[in-house]
Enzyme design. Structure first.
Site, PDB file in Angstrom:
ATOM      1  N   ARG A  19       0.808  -1.222   0.000  1.00 31.99           N
ATOM      2  CA  ARG A  19       0.000   0.000   0.000  1.00 31.99           C
ATOM      3  C   ARG A  19       0.840   1.270   0.000  1.00 31.99           C
ATOM      4  O   ARG A  19       0.350   2.357   0.263  1.00 31.99           O
ATOM      5  CB  ARG A  19      -0.968  -0.002   1.185  1.00 31.99           C
ATOM      6  N   HIS A  44       3.271 -10.552  -6.230  1.00 29.28           N
ATOM      7  CA  HIS A  44       2.104  -9.772  -6.659  1.00 29.28           C
ATOM      8  C   HIS A  44       2.479  -8.301  -6.572  1.00 29.28           C
ATOM      9  O   HIS A  44       3.025  -7.866  -5.571  1.00 29.28           O
ATOM     10  CB  HIS A  44       0.899 -10.081  -5.760  1.00 29.28           C
ATOM     11  N   TYR A  79      -0.821  -2.695  -5.088  1.00 26.48           N
ATOM     12  CA  TYR A  79      -2.187  -2.331  -5.498  1.00 26.48           C
ATOM     13  C   TYR A  79      -2.284  -0.914  -6.072  1.00 26.48           C
ATOM     14  O   TYR A  79      -3.205  -0.613  -6.820  1.00 26.48           O
ATOM     15  CB  TYR A  79      -3.137  -2.447  -4.306  1.00 26.48           C
ATOM     16  N   HIS A 115      -1.733  -6.394 -11.995  1.00 25.02           N
ATOM     17  CA  HIS A 115      -3.060  -5.988 -12.447  1.00 25.02           C
ATOM     18  C   HIS A 115      -2.837  -5.126 -13.687  1.00 25.02           C
ATOM     19  O   HIS A 115      -2.026  -4.196 -13.638  1.00 25.02           O
ATOM     20  CB  HIS A 115      -3.767  -5.158 -11.371  1.00 25.02           C
ATOM     21  N   GLU A 166      -2.792 -10.381 -14.846  1.00 29.27           N
ATOM     22  CA  GLU A 166      -3.862 -11.059 -14.111  1.00 29.27           C
ATOM     23  C   GLU A 166      -5.217 -10.801 -14.782  1.00 29.27           C
ATOM     24  O   GLU A 166      -5.522  -9.674 -15.164  1.00 29.27           O
ATOM     25  CB  GLU A 166      -3.883 -10.537 -12.666  1.00 29.27           C
ATOM     26  N   ASP A 213      -7.413 -15.796 -12.560  1.00 32.66           N
ATOM     27  CA  ASP A 213      -7.990 -15.813 -11.213  1.00 32.66           C
ATOM     28  C   ASP A 213      -9.401 -16.379 -11.309  1.00 32.66           C
ATOM     29  O   ASP A 213     -10.233 -15.842 -12.048  1.00 32.66           O
ATOM     30  CB  ASP A 213      -7.996 -14.375 -10.667  1.00 32.66           C
ATOM     31  N   HIS A 273     -12.189 -13.971 -10.452  1.00 28.27           N
ATOM     32  CA  HIS A 273     -12.324 -12.918 -11.464  1.00 28.27           C
ATOM     33  C   HIS A 273     -12.941 -13.464 -12.758  1.00 28.27           C
ATOM     34  O   HIS A 273     -13.757 -12.788 -13.378  1.00 28.27           O
ATOM     35  CB  HIS A 273     -10.963 -12.282 -11.759  1.00 28.27           C
ATOM     36  N   HIS A 284      -4.815 -17.852  -9.685  1.00 27.59           N
ATOM     37  CA  HIS A 284      -5.243 -17.492  -8.339  1.00 27.59           C
ATOM     38  C   HIS A 284      -6.512 -18.284  -8.066  1.00 27.59           C
ATOM     39  O   HIS A 284      -7.446 -18.247  -8.884  1.00 27.59           O
ATOM     40  CB  HIS A 284      -5.551 -15.987  -8.249  1.00 27.59           C
ATOM     41  N   ASP A 294     -15.588  -7.863  -7.702  1.00 24.50           N
ATOM     42  CA  ASP A 294     -14.471  -8.680  -7.235  1.00 24.50           C
ATOM     43  C   ASP A 294     -14.503  -8.826  -5.710  1.00 24.50           C
ATOM     44  O   ASP A 294     -14.029  -7.940  -5.007  1.00 24.50           O
ATOM     45  CB  ASP A 294     -13.174  -7.996  -7.706  1.00 24.50           C
ATOM     46  N   HIS A 326     -13.573 -11.908  -2.999  1.00 27.19           N
ATOM     47  CA  HIS A 326     -13.125 -13.289  -2.806  1.00 27.19           C
ATOM     48  C   HIS A 326     -13.870 -13.961  -1.659  1.00 27.19           C
ATOM     49  O   HIS A 326     -14.207 -13.303  -0.671  1.00 27.19           O
ATOM     50  CB  HIS A 326     -11.624 -13.322  -2.508  1.00 27.19           C
ATOM     51  N   GLU A 351      -5.932 -16.639  -2.427  1.00 26.26           N
ATOM     52  CA  GLU A 351      -5.963 -15.267  -1.873  1.00 26.26           C
ATOM     53  C   GLU A 351      -7.303 -15.093  -1.175  1.00 26.26           C
ATOM     54  O   GLU A 351      -8.048 -14.148  -1.445  1.00 26.26           O
ATOM     55  CB  GLU A 351      -5.851 -14.230  -2.990  1.00 26.26           C
TER      56      GLU A 351
HETATM   57 ZN    ZN Z   1      -9.759 -10.236  -6.726  1.00 27.66          ZN
HETATM   58 ZN    ZN Z   2      -4.431  -9.529  -7.895  1.00 29.74          ZN
END
Ligand code: ZN
Ligand code: ZN
Length: 283
Positions: free
Chosen positions: A36, A66, A69, A106, A143, A177, A180, A214, A227, A229, A259
């Site tokens: 972050r 990964h 973000y 991403h 991804e 994923d 996703h 994923h 999205d 999870h 994840e």
């Molecule tokens: Zn996700």
């Molecule tokens: Zn991701």
């Protein structure tokens, strides 16, 4: 199948292989810096060396980073794009330093300013990250996304276009994923649906270029483009919905990374559910 999870790098990345093994993983995904924050502390060479040694000793069969973000290399804002590009280059360098062959990213979001130019901007940033790590085994995997808002990556065509803009570089691949794909509208939970989805993946992406998965269940229904999870078996894919993927031998050596929302608290159970599904499917 090579089942694993996203594990914490708290206390230093070198501790993550043992943490993964402890949780029952055969592969791990980590953040190579605080996910972050824009700027992370450099990884000391001794720490990178310790990671390499611990990983080699662990008998894990896959590792992936990964990306942060905050990164959006699809951004139409030049300052945001440059900051994102620099961060992506930094992530690729960290992978090279750690000897981790896969950087999952991403693709980004076009922020309402047009898809086509965004696909080119994403590819430009990827090319720079590949150039910065030339000679290393680092591959960048795009991804697949749920398609929330202006997020790019819910359609195989767009993922393919980004790779094409990278000159179909062999160091660019894909990570699918399950949550996703499901949210993006693909049927992955039935064997007929999985077959059809993989036929599209073969045509658009190439099965050999799908380097990782994923594994997440989905709190939202198929086609929701939202999205969220869920733990394996607790969402709208359902535990048995993972059987077609888990029994697809073409992906037997690909890292499959959890994840799920409970994180390290939930992984042992999620892994047990997946292993039971795999066992039942191969009866
Ligand atoms: Zn996700
Ligand atoms: Zn991701």
């Amino acid at each position: 199948m090579v089942l694993g999870a996203h594990v914490s790098s708290a206390g230093g990345v070198s501790l993550s292989p043992a943490r993964g093994v402890e949780l029952g993983c055969e592969a791990i995904q980590i953040f190579a810096k605080n996910q972050r924050q824009w700027k992370g502390n450099p990884i000391p060479d001794a720490e990178a060396q310790a990671f390499r040694e611990n990983y080699a000793r662990s008998k894990l069969r896959g590792a992936m980073v990964h990306d942060t973000y905050l990164i959006n290399v699809g951004s139409p804002e030049p300052a945001m794009w440059t900051q994102s590009r620099d961060a992506l280059v930094d992530e690729a360098r960290r992978c090279a330093q750690l000897g981790i062959p896969l950087l999952n990213m991403h693709p980004g979001a076009h922020m309402g300013k047009g898809l086509a130019p965004a696909l080119e901007r994403i590819a430009k940033a990827i090319r720079e990250a590949l150039d910065a790590t030339q000679g290393s085994p680092v591959q960048i995997v795009l991804e697949s996304m749920a398609g929330q808002g202006t997020t790019i990556g819910a359609r195989f065509e767009d993922l393919r276009a980004i790779r094409e803009h990278c000159g179909n570089d062999p160091r660019v691949g894909y990570c699918l994923d399950t949550c996703h794909l499901h949210a993006a509208g693909f049927d992955i939970a039935t064997s007929a649906g999985w077959k059809d989805t993989m036929k599209q993946a073969e045509e658009q992406l190439g099965i050999g270029r799908i380097k990782a998965f994923h594994l997440n269940d989905s709190k939202t229904p198929q086609g929701s483009h939202v999205d969220r999870h869920a733990s394996i078996g607790q969402g709208s894919i359902g535990a048995k919905g993972f059987a077609p993927l888990l029994s697809d031998k073409r992906f037997a050596d690909r890292p499959m990374i959890l994840e799920t929302p409970l994180g390290e608290e939930g992984y042992p159970k999620d892994l047990a559910v997946l292993r039971r599904v795999l066992k039942d499917a191969s009866k």
